[in-house]
Write a protein that holds these residues in place. Sequence first.
Motif, mmCIF file in Angstrom:
data_model
loop_
_atom_site.group_PDB
_atom_site.id
_atom_site.type_symbol
_atom_site.label_atom_id
_atom_site.label_comp_id
_atom_site.label_asym_id
_atom_site.label_seq_id
_atom_site.Cartn_x
_atom_site.Cartn_y
_atom_site.Cartn_z
ATOM 1 N N CYS A 89 0.864 -1.176 0.000
ATOM 2 C CA CYS A 89 0.000 0.000 0.000
ATOM 3 C C CYS A 89 0.901 1.226 0.000
ATOM 4 C CB CYS A 89 -0.894 -0.009 1.228
ATOM 5 S SG CYS A 89 -1.822 1.518 1.495
ATOM 6 N N ALA A 90 0.621 2.139 -0.898
ATOM 7 C CA ALA A 90 1.382 3.380 -0.965
ATOM 8 C C ALA A 90 0.428 4.554 -0.845
ATOM 9 C CB ALA A 90 2.152 3.455 -2.277
ATOM 10 N N ALA A 91 0.850 5.557 -0.110
ATOM 11 C CA ALA A 91 0.034 6.758 0.069
ATOM 12 C C ALA A 91 0.726 7.950 -0.587
ATOM 13 C CB ALA A 91 -0.179 7.033 1.547
ATOM 14 N N SER A 92 -0.078 8.904 -0.984
ATOM 15 C CA SER A 92 0.471 10.086 -1.653
ATOM 16 C C SER A 92 1.118 11.045 -0.664
ATOM 17 C CB SER A 92 -0.632 10.809 -2.436
ATOM 18 O OG SER A 92 -1.717 11.133 -1.581
ATOM 19 N N THR A 93 0.790 10.889 0.592
ATOM 20 C CA THR A 93 1.404 11.718 1.617
ATOM 21 C C THR A 93 1.810 10.830 2.787
ATOM 22 O OG1 THR A 93 -0.697 12.182 2.707
ATOM 23 C CG2 THR A 93 -0.021 13.709 0.996
ATOM 24 N N ARG A 94 2.468 11.419 3.733
ATOM 25 C CA ARG A 94 3.048 10.627 4.827
ATOM 26 C C ARG A 94 2.025 10.423 5.939
ATOM 27 N NH1 ARG A 94 9.191 12.134 6.559
ATOM 28 N NH2 ARG A 94 9.826 10.071 7.277
ATOM 29 N N ILE A 95 0.889 9.828 5.580
ATOM 30 C CA ILE A 95 -0.186 9.716 6.555
ATOM 31 C C ILE A 95 0.041 8.606 7.564
ATOM 32 C CG2 ILE A 95 -1.896 10.645 4.957
ATOM 33 C CD1 ILE A 95 -2.915 7.735 4.636
ATOM 34 N N PHE A 96 0.865 7.653 7.199
ATOM 35 C CA PHE A 96 0.986 6.487 8.054
ATOM 36 C C PHE A 96 1.575 6.831 9.417
ATOM 37 C CE2 PHE A 96 -0.221 3.199 5.130
ATOM 38 C CZ PHE A 96 -0.043 3.785 3.899
ATOM 39 N N ARG A 97 2.324 7.905 9.467
ATOM 40 C CA ARG A 97 2.965 8.263 10.727
ATOM 41 C C ARG A 97 1.933 8.634 11.774
ATOM 42 N NH1 ARG A 97 8.245 11.871 10.962
ATOM 43 N NH2 ARG A 97 9.022 9.817 10.411
ATOM 44 N N GLY A 98 0.832 9.217 11.371
ATOM 45 C CA GLY A 98 -0.097 9.756 12.356
ATOM 46 C C GLY A 98 -1.323 8.910 12.640
ATOM 47 N N TYR A 99 -1.468 7.823 11.892
ATOM 48 C CA TYR A 99 -2.686 7.044 12.015
ATOM 49 C C TYR A 99 -2.379 5.559 12.202
ATOM 50 C CZ TYR A 99 -5.149 11.083 10.093
ATOM 51 O OH TYR A 99 -5.668 12.331 9.880
ATOM 52 N N ALA A 100 -3.286 4.906 12.879
ATOM 53 C CA ALA A 100 -3.300 3.451 12.790
ATOM 54 C C ALA A 100 -3.790 3.115 11.387
ATOM 55 C CB ALA A 100 -4.239 2.855 13.828
ATOM 56 N N MET A 101 -3.160 2.136 10.777
ATOM 57 C CA MET A 101 -3.489 1.778 9.399
ATOM 58 C C MET A 101 -3.946 0.332 9.349
ATOM 59 S SD MET A 101 -2.941 4.565 7.745
ATOM 60 C CE MET A 101 -3.104 3.938 6.067
ATOM 61 N N GLY A 102 -4.746 0.040 8.337
ATOM 62 C CA GLY A 102 -5.265 -1.316 8.268
ATOM 63 C C GLY A 102 -5.433 -1.830 6.858
ATOM 64 N N TRP A 103 -5.503 -3.121 6.757
ATOM 65 C CA TRP A 103 -5.868 -3.804 5.523
ATOM 66 C C TRP A 103 -7.284 -4.344 5.687
ATOM 67 C CZ3 TRP A 103 -3.498 -3.891 0.923
ATOM 68 C CH2 TRP A 103 -2.161 -3.516 0.868
ATOM 69 N N TYR A 104 -8.076 -4.090 4.653
ATOM 70 C CA TYR A 104 -9.456 -4.515 4.630
ATOM 71 C C TYR A 104 -9.655 -5.483 3.465
ATOM 72 C CZ TYR A 104 -10.130 -0.304 7.490
ATOM 73 O OH TYR A 104 -10.062 0.656 8.465
ATOM 74 N N ARG A 105 -10.582 -6.385 3.628
ATOM 75 C CA ARG A 105 -10.884 -7.355 2.576
ATOM 76 C C ARG A 105 -12.382 -7.331 2.294
ATOM 77 N NH1 ARG A 105 -9.094 -12.785 4.409
ATOM 78 N NH2 ARG A 105 -11.064 -12.850 5.575
ATOM 79 N N GLN A 106 -12.701 -7.341 1.011
ATOM 80 C CA GLN A 106 -14.101 -7.414 0.605
ATOM 81 C C GLN A 106 -14.272 -8.565 -0.371
ATOM 82 O OE1 GLN A 106 -15.803 -3.821 -1.103
ATOM 83 N NE2 GLN A 106 -17.823 -4.448 -0.411
ATOM 84 N N ALA A 107 -14.970 -9.588 0.075
ATOM 85 C CA ALA A 107 -15.289 -10.712 -0.786
ATOM 86 C C ALA A 107 -16.559 -10.385 -1.569
ATOM 87 C CB ALA A 107 -15.483 -11.970 0.051
#
Length: 114
Positions: free
Chosen positions: A22-40
């Motif tokens: 996962c790549a973000a356009s800005t450095r958001i990962f530093r300030g947030y909990a991040m997650g992976w979601y799945r949709q079947a």
Amino acid sequence: QVQLRESGGGLVQAGGSLRLSCAASTRIFRGYAMGWYRQAPGEQRDLVANITSGGTANYADSVQGRFTISRDELDYGMNLQIHSLKPEDAGVYYCNSAPAYFSWGQGTQVTVSS
């Protein structure tokens, strides 16, 4: 506006492995909990793994021990290493903050053949 881009999906045999990114356009990962979601297909989008800004990872029971979430050191992205894939792991995988605050990306499709 933050843009999220997922990659790394594909068609894999059951028991195989994949590494999603996962790549973000800005450095958001530093300030947030991040997650992976799945949709079947026909299902709601569920959180399967998340990682806090401090690096603590949490997993859904169904993926515990097989999925590993990690953050990029530069906080522009994160990864999801998947081992021992099962047919029920199939779906479109998305990244976002946890809870999800940002617009969803296109996701990356994971297909598992039995």
